[in-house]
Design a protein around this motif. Structure first.
Motif, PDB file in Angstrom:
ATOM      1  N   GLY A  56     -12.563  22.346  -4.126  1.00 18.52           N
ATOM      2  CA  GLY A  56     -12.434  23.487  -4.093  1.00 18.52           C
ATOM      3  C   GLY A  56     -13.671  24.464  -3.623  1.00 18.52           C
ATOM      4  N   GLY A  57     -14.500  23.732  -2.696  1.00 19.23           N
ATOM      5  CA  GLY A  57     -15.624  24.533  -1.878  1.00 19.23           C
ATOM      6  C   GLY A  57     -15.328  24.568  -0.437  1.00 19.23           C
ATOM      7  N   SER A  58     -16.266  25.291   0.053  1.00 20.58           N
ATOM      8  CA  SER A  58     -15.876  25.566   1.378  1.00 20.58           C
ATOM      9  C   SER A  58     -16.359  24.165   2.340  1.00 20.58           C
ATOM     10  CB  SER A  58     -17.049  26.594   2.118  1.00 20.58           C
ATOM     11  OG  SER A  58     -18.437  26.226   1.499  1.00 20.58           O
ATOM     12  N   GLY A  59     -16.789  23.315   1.610  1.00 17.43           N
ATOM     13  CA  GLY A  59     -17.185  21.858   2.248  1.00 17.43           C
ATOM     14  C   GLY A  59     -15.770  21.032   2.295  1.00 17.43           C
ATOM     15  N   ASP A  60     -14.646  21.588   1.656  1.00 15.11           N
ATOM     16  CA  ASP A  60     -13.404  20.745   1.707  1.00 15.11           C
ATOM     17  C   ASP A  60     -12.946  20.177   3.082  1.00 15.11           C
ATOM     18  OD1 ASP A  60     -13.691  20.541  -0.908  1.00 15.11           O
ATOM     19  OD2 ASP A  60     -12.085  21.777  -1.406  1.00 15.11           O
ATOM     20  N   PRO A  61     -12.161  19.390   3.322  1.00 13.87           N
ATOM     21  CA  PRO A  61     -11.598  18.848   4.710  1.00 13.87           C
ATOM     22  C   PRO A  61     -10.458  20.117   4.928  1.00 13.87           C
ATOM     23  CG  PRO A  61     -11.058  17.310   2.917  1.00 13.87           C
ATOM     24  CD  PRO A  61     -12.120  18.301   2.547  1.00 13.87           C
ATOM     25  N   ARG A  62     -10.402  20.179   6.095  1.00 11.70           N
ATOM     26  CA  ARG A  62      -9.205  21.142   6.409  1.00 11.70           C
ATOM     27  C   ARG A  62      -8.063  20.334   7.109  1.00 11.70           C
ATOM     28  NH1 ARG A  62     -10.355  26.522   5.747  1.00 11.70           N
ATOM     29  NH2 ARG A  62     -12.594  26.610   5.059  1.00 11.70           N
TER      30      ARG A  62
ATOM     31  N   MET B  64       0.814  -1.188  -0.205  1.00 13.37           N
ATOM     32  CA  MET B  64      -0.088  -0.235  -0.086  1.00 13.37           C
ATOM     33  C   MET B  64       0.787   1.064  -0.139  1.00 13.37           C
ATOM     34  SD  MET B  64      -3.140   1.033   2.807  1.00 13.37           S
ATOM     35  CE  MET B  64      -2.218   1.900   3.749  1.00 13.37           C
ATOM     36  N   SER B  65       0.424   2.344  -0.664  1.00 17.17           N
ATOM     37  CA  SER B  65       1.274   3.381  -0.590  1.00 17.17           C
ATOM     38  C   SER B  65       1.060   4.064   0.617  1.00 17.17           C
ATOM     39  CB  SER B  65       0.740   4.345  -1.787  1.00 17.17           C
ATOM     40  OG  SER B  65      -0.399   4.944  -1.603  1.00 17.17           O
ATOM     41  N   ALA B  66       2.383   4.831   1.074  1.00 17.12           N
ATOM     42  CA  ALA B  66       2.411   5.677   2.159  1.00 17.12           C
ATOM     43  C   ALA B  66       1.680   6.955   1.952  1.00 17.12           C
ATOM     44  CB  ALA B  66       4.044   5.813   2.578  1.00 17.12           C
ATOM     45  N   ALA B  67       1.747   7.571   1.090  1.00 16.72           N
ATOM     46  CA  ALA B  67       1.009   8.719   0.552  1.00 16.72           C
ATOM     47  C   ALA B  67       0.807   8.610  -0.826  1.00 16.72           C
ATOM     48  CB  ALA B  67       1.766   9.966   1.010  1.00 16.72           C
ATOM     49  N   ALA B  68      -0.314   9.502  -1.099  1.00 17.30           N
ATOM     50  CA  ALA B  68      -0.549   9.619  -2.639  1.00 17.30           C
ATOM     51  C   ALA B  68      -1.259  10.874  -3.094  1.00 17.30           C
ATOM     52  CB  ALA B  68      -1.615   8.661  -3.245  1.00 17.30           C
ATOM     53  N   ALA B  69      -1.135  11.475  -4.051  1.00 18.84           N
ATOM     54  CA  ALA B  69      -1.790  12.978  -4.299  1.00 18.84           C
ATOM     55  C   ALA B  69      -2.328  12.887  -5.748  1.00 18.84           C
ATOM     56  CB  ALA B  69      -0.779  13.940  -4.114  1.00 18.84           C
ATOM     57  N   ARG B  70      -3.465  13.446  -5.935  1.00 19.15           N
ATOM     58  CA  ARG B  70      -3.885  13.735  -7.402  1.00 19.15           C
ATOM     59  C   ARG B  70      -4.271  14.965  -7.298  1.00 19.15           C
ATOM     60  NH1 ARG B  70      -8.948  11.791  -7.041  1.00 19.15           N
ATOM     61  NH2 ARG B  70      -9.867  13.751  -7.631  1.00 19.15           N
ATOM     62  N   ILE B  71      -3.463  15.517  -8.030  1.00 17.88           N
ATOM     63  CA  ILE B  71      -3.854  17.184  -8.198  1.00 17.88           C
ATOM     64  C   ILE B  71      -4.485  17.422  -9.502  1.00 17.88           C
ATOM     65  CG2 ILE B  71      -2.752  19.535  -8.009  1.00 17.88           C
ATOM     66  CD1 ILE B  71      -2.040  17.875  -5.536  1.00 17.88           C
ATOM     67  N   ASP B  72      -5.685  17.576  -9.579  1.00 18.26           N
ATOM     68  CA  ASP B  72      -6.327  17.899 -11.050  1.00 18.26           C
ATOM     69  C   ASP B  72      -5.945  19.329 -11.218  1.00 18.26           C
ATOM     70  OD1 ASP B  72      -7.204  15.485 -11.162  1.00 18.26           O
ATOM     71  OD2 ASP B  72      -9.466  16.106  -9.970  1.00 18.26           O
ATOM     72  N   SER B  73      -6.090  20.086 -10.152  1.00 13.79           N
ATOM     73  CA  SER B  73      -5.645  21.650 -10.324  1.00 13.79           C
ATOM     74  C   SER B  73      -5.374  22.115  -9.171  1.00 13.79           C
ATOM     75  CB  SER B  73      -6.374  22.381 -11.176  1.00 13.79           C
ATOM     76  OG  SER B  73      -7.670  23.088 -10.480  1.00 13.79           O
ATOM     77  N   PHE B  74      -4.350  23.008  -8.844  1.00 13.15           N
ATOM     78  CA  PHE B  74      -4.219  23.915  -7.823  1.00 13.15           C
ATOM     79  C   PHE B  74      -3.815  25.466  -8.271  1.00 13.15           C
ATOM     80  CE2 PHE B  74      -1.429  25.977  -4.650  1.00 13.15           C
ATOM     81  CZ  PHE B  74      -2.509  25.985  -3.503  1.00 13.15           C
TER      82      PHE B  74
ATOM     83  N   GLU C  18      -6.317   6.841   4.699  1.00 13.58           N
ATOM     84  CA  GLU C  18      -7.189   7.945   4.896  1.00 13.58           C
ATOM     85  C   GLU C  18      -7.053   8.693   3.277  1.00 13.58           C
ATOM     86  OE1 GLU C  18      -7.241  11.923   7.690  1.00 13.58           O
ATOM     87  OE2 GLU C  18      -5.790  10.236   8.197  1.00 13.58           O
ATOM     88  N   VAL C  19      -8.513   9.209   2.777  1.00 17.39           N
ATOM     89  CA  VAL C  19      -8.322   9.882   1.596  1.00 17.39           C
ATOM     90  C   VAL C  19      -9.063  11.180   1.780  1.00 17.39           C
ATOM     91  CG1 VAL C  19      -8.856   9.959  -0.755  1.00 17.39           C
ATOM     92  CG2 VAL C  19      -8.055   7.720   0.230  1.00 17.39           C
ATOM     93  N   LEU C  20      -8.451  12.175   1.384  1.00 15.42           N
ATOM     94  CA  LEU C  20      -9.316  13.439   1.546  1.00 15.42           C
ATOM     95  C   LEU C  20      -9.492  14.050   0.285  1.00 15.42           C
ATOM     96  CD1 LEU C  20      -6.740  15.376   4.329  1.00 15.42           C
ATOM     97  CD2 LEU C  20      -9.054  13.945   4.728  1.00 15.42           C
TER      98      LEU C  20
ATOM     99  N   HIS D 211      -8.290  21.280  -6.641  1.00 17.17           N
ATOM    100  CA  HIS D 211      -9.282  20.331  -6.918  1.00 17.17           C
ATOM    101  C   HIS D 211      -8.490  18.870  -7.266  1.00 17.17           C
ATOM    102  CE1 HIS D 211     -12.593  22.699  -8.150  1.00 17.17           C
ATOM    103  NE2 HIS D 211     -11.646  23.717  -8.462  1.00 17.17           N
ATOM    104  N   GLY D 212      -8.689  18.080  -6.558  1.00 14.89           N
ATOM    105  CA  GLY D 212      -8.177  16.682  -6.348  1.00 14.89           C
ATOM    106  C   GLY D 212      -8.130  16.021  -4.953  1.00 14.89           C
ATOM    107  N   SER D 213      -7.102  15.120  -4.732  1.00 15.62           N
ATOM    108  CA  SER D 213      -7.137  14.476  -3.462  1.00 15.62           C
ATOM    109  C   SER D 213      -5.839  13.998  -2.898  1.00 15.62           C
ATOM    110  CB  SER D 213      -7.807  13.179  -3.763  1.00 15.62           C
ATOM    111  OG  SER D 213      -7.132  12.321  -4.306  1.00 15.62           O
ATOM    112  N   LEU D 214      -5.742  14.128  -1.729  1.00 11.34           N
ATOM    113  CA  LEU D 214      -4.495  13.746  -0.893  1.00 11.34           C
ATOM    114  C   LEU D 214      -4.786  12.547   0.158  1.00 11.34           C
ATOM    115  CD1 LEU D 214      -3.464  17.140   0.499  1.00 11.34           C
ATOM    116  CD2 LEU D 214      -2.509  15.873  -1.395  1.00 11.34           C
ATOM    117  N   ALA D 215      -3.997  11.411  -0.048  1.00 12.25           N
ATOM    118  CA  ALA D 215      -4.336  10.386   0.820  1.00 12.25           C
ATOM    119  C   ALA D 215      -2.851  10.068   1.448  1.00 12.25           C
ATOM    120  CB  ALA D 215      -4.507   9.189  -0.122  1.00 12.25           C
ATOM    121  N   LEU D 216      -3.262   9.614   2.785  1.00  6.44           N
ATOM    122  CA  LEU D 216      -2.142   9.163   3.984  1.00  6.44           C
ATOM    123  C   LEU D 216      -2.527   7.957   4.133  1.00  6.44           C
ATOM    124  CD1 LEU D 216      -1.102  12.389   5.949  1.00  6.44           C
ATOM    125  CD2 LEU D 216       0.206  11.141   4.334  1.00  6.44           C
ATOM    126  N   GLY D 217      -2.029   6.711   3.920  1.00  7.64           N
ATOM    127  CA  GLY D 217      -2.299   5.536   4.246  1.00  7.64           C
ATOM    128  C   GLY D 217      -3.756   5.324   3.441  1.00  7.64           C
TER     129      GLY D 217
END
Lengths: 250, 520
Positions: free
Chosen positions: B78-84, B1-11, B72-74, B64-70
């Protein structure tokens, strides 16, 4: 034996309070001289006196003009030009106020130039002062030397580009503007990066924190601090009591 | 399993119209090294900071995208409901070491040990445990002998290792290193590589951000090439290297092929009085720069009053950095000076224009001694490029920056404007003439600072670590600009820790060693 930073802080503040309360210019002058002497012993005389000069110079000038020339209660007139008159009482008052301020300023500068900033931060943290407060305090105490070092680097870099600073005021002002741009931009940029780093290192985390550095706080210094605080309180009370009848209008 | 993963559609940063990153994906497994390579301004640092929580979605920009640690996927929309993201908690799992290693330090701790403990203090770790952790991490990073030193007094390599130690003391699963080898000498780089190997063995996933395919990057199992904020290639190094994508992205190759060799003008071929190209130095050519027996030392010991100790006039303090340095630079000659960090290379350069005055010996520029002449005046004949280009820049636009003080030198406003444009073109900044210098990427700031030196057409050009922070495109500009200045008849002295660059781009390579220069 080295002084606990809080002992040094208490001593400086209490000496300033007692001097102010006593309101006697020979004492104020003696305290100011003592502070200057201690600064010389600590090897920071030049920096303390320069900073004191910057703070006190304009103050002395305004005191002289305000009270030396226009002291309403003065009646022993030494010289007079129109509405301006030099009175013995006015000069006395200016001397009184000036020496008192000089003593306090020198004491506090002596403290801030001799205190070990990490020790002070540790001492404050041990007393549950919010870390943000002690960080700002520590940064402020280290900011001036850091800025001076940075300005020196900028000045060298700019001289290497052919900047010649002449003796005249205009030339100096122009040079100051050219140096201010990289200085301020650099400081702002650093502050942003520093904030990110501090966040990442858990600085903003609420909850208990611990301290790696440990400070010696011998009982003798605790007693000394208590005594100094008592003395300062007594001086203030004594001052209030003796001044009371005169201060209340008849 | 990956330790971390990132998918950046755009920042995109708040206030910026365009996206800083688009379509970048990254996934790292424990104990592996992944290299993100790209030229300056390609978005490497932005990616690294996003991954490590130094840049936070919503706080610093729109993601816009996702960050994952172990497990846990966030997800970010791009909205106000995004995880902090809580940066403190996040940094316990993903550490980041910025390119400017000093920026990670708290700046209010007086010893290396206390600086290491800072992150633990904030997390409320008990003191006995803290002492154990500090000793452990110091052992691992080779800092054990430095624990009582002031962090401000460390060398570049030591500081970099301290920064890494500060990031890994909380044992993150992922560590992001931003240009970790920049401005390190061979010894410092070797120590850092060993440190990274140790972390990999311990199971940490390491992400390297670099604009050079250097020895460290070659250890990586996976490369991602960024150009203009987007991933243009990825895969095993051997596959990625086959195409021209590395070169196009501005990534520097390591080793003897640093940059493209340029045809060096023959030294002294263009000296006054000699117009025959390719001729050897005429004996009569006046050196543009001559150092005669330069001796210099910083007063290391302070007297009890805090004033630097001064030796008796004419005698050198015991800690002298330079001892009897002799150097002659002819018109059209390019001389490189190398040496490890802290040997006094920058100190030597500062003697050329009088920023430092020798304690023994004398400096001659175009045959005249510069003793008693102010630096601002010597600057007409000696141009010095500093390591920190930002300190040299102060004008509102790039064009004004280059044009500063030129009128006096060039004679007429037209001539001055011409020289300014020419210098900007030489470093490839013509398109940025109206930009604010502070808004340029740091590599372009370095090129701008170089342009300010070139525009003045000094007889001596002194460059202090000019290659640091430049990508392949920047290095090529630098090579051509120095070669062109030499062809015009200037003497160029460049100080660099990059021996490969020195060998390719200078007529002579000297080493500063033990306070004096020797030919290499």
């Amino acid at each position: 034996m080295s002084l606990h930073p809080l002992t040094a802080l208490t001593a400086a503040c209490c000496a300033a309070v007692v001097t102010t309360a006593a309101g006697s210019w020979p004492l104020s002058v003696a305290v100011a001289l003592a502070a200057a002497l201690l600064a010389a012993r600590a090897g920071v005389a030049a920096r303390v006196l320069t900073a004191a000069g910057v703070i006190l110079g304009p103050l002395f000038l305004s005191l002289l003009v305000l009270h030396g020339l226009f002291f309403p209660e003065g009646h022993t007139v030494l010289a007079q030009w129109g509405p301006a008159r030099i009175t013995a009482e006015g000069l006395d008052f200016a001397l009184e106020l000036g020496s008192r301020t000089a003593a306090s300023v020198l004491l506090l500068l002596l403290f801030s130039f001799t205190v070990s900033v990490p020790d002070l931060v540790t001492a404050l943290a041990a007393r549950r002062v919010p870390p943000q407060f002690s960080f700002v305090l520590a940064s402020t105490l280290t900011l001036v030397p850091a800025m001076a070092g940075r300005l020196e680097k900028i000045r060298r870099a700019q001289e290497a580009r052919g900047l010649v600073v002449e003796r005249g005021l205009l030339s100096r002002l122009a040079a100051a503007r050219l140096q201010a741009v990289p200085l301020v931009l650099g400081l702002v940029e650093d502050a942003g990066a520093r904030a990110q780093a501090l966040d990442a290192r858990g600085f903003g985390t609420p909850g208990p924190r611990t301290s790696y550095r440990q400070l010696q706080d011998p009982p003798a210094q605790r007693i000394l601090r208590a005594a100094a605080l008592l003395l300062a309180a007594a001086a203030v009370v004594l001052r209030l009591v003796t001044a009371w009848p005169a201060a209340v209008p008849a | 399993m990956s330790a971390a993963a990132a998918r950046i559609d755009s920042f995109s940063f708040h206030g910026d119209a365009g996206a800083a990153l688009r379509n970048v994906q990254l996934s790292v497994r424990p104990g592996t090294l992944t290299a993100v390579l790209g030229g300056s301004g390609s978005g490497k640092t932005t990616l690294g900071k996003l991954l490590a929580g130094w840049l936070r979605a919503g706080h610093s920009g729109v993601l816009h995208g996702s960050l994952a640690l172990g497990a846990e996927v966030l997800e970010f929309r791009g909205g106000s409901g995004d995880p902090r993201i809580n940066p403190a908690a996040w940094s316990g799992r993903v550490g980041y070491v910025p390119q400017d290693a000093g920026a990670i330090l708290s700046s209010v701790r007086s010893t290396v040990a206390e600086e290491l403990a800072f992150g633990l203090e904030n997390r409320g770790v008990a003191r006995p445990e803290m002492i154990r952790q500090v000793a452990r991490i110091a052992e691992q990073t080779g800092l054990s002998a430095l624990l009582d030193r002031d962090p401000a007094q460390l060398s570049g390599g030591e500081l970099r290792r301290l920064a890494v130690a500060c990031a890994v003391i909380v044992e993150p699963q992922v560590l992001v290193l931003d240009e970790p080898l920049a401005s390190l000498d061979a010894e410092g780089a070797g120590e850092l590589r060993a440190l990274v190997d140790g972390l990999l063995d311990a199971g940490t996933a390491v992400v390297l951000l670099s604009q050079a395919a250097d020895a460290l990057a070659r250890n990586a199992g996976h490369w991602i090439i960024l150009d203009g904020g987007t991933a243009v290639a990825e895969g095993p190094p051997a596959d990625v290297e086959k195409g021209a994508v590395l070169r196009d992205a501005g990534v520097l190759a390591e080793g003897p092929d640093t940059g493209t060799p340029v045809r060096l003008p023959t030294a002294a071929a263009v000296a006054p009085g000699s117009v025959v190209p390719g001729s050897v130095a005429p004996a009569a050519a006046v050196p543009v720069l001559e150092l005669r027996g330069i001796g210099f030392g910083y007063a290391a010991a302070k007297t009890p009053t805090g004033r630097p100790a001064k030796g008796p006039a004419g005698s050198l303090p015991a800690s002298d950095l330079l001892r009897g340095v002799d150097l002659t630079v002819l018109p059209g000659e390019i001389v490189a000076i190398t040496g490890t960090n802290g040997t006094g290379k920058s100190t030597l350069l500062r003697h050329f224009n009088g920023l430092l005055r020798p304690q023994a010996g004398e400096v001659l520029v175009e045959g005249r001694s510069i003793a008693g002449i102010r630096t601002g005046r010597i600057a007409a004949s000696v141009g010095l490029l500093f390591q920190q280009p930002r300190d040299q820049l102060f004008e509102r636009t790039v064009l004004r920056e280059v044009g500063f003080g030129l009128r006096r030198l060039a004679g007429s406003p037209e001539a001055a404007a011409g020289r300014a444009q020419e210098a900007l073109a030489a470093v490839g900044l013509s398109d940025a003439a109206q930009a604010h210098p502070a808004e340029l990427a740091s590599s372009r700031q370095r090129l701008l600072a170089l342009a300010t030196v070139l525009a003045r057409r000094p007889a001596v050009i002194a460059l202090d670590e000019p290659t640091v922070g430049l990508d392949r495109h920047g290095i090529e500009r630098l090579q051509h600009a120095t070669a062109a200045a030499a062809a015009r008849g200037a003497g160029v002295v460049l100080v660099t820790h990059d021996l490969a660059y020195a060998r390719t781009n200078a007529h002579r390579v000297l080493a500063l060693d033990g306070g004096s220069l020797r030919e290499l």
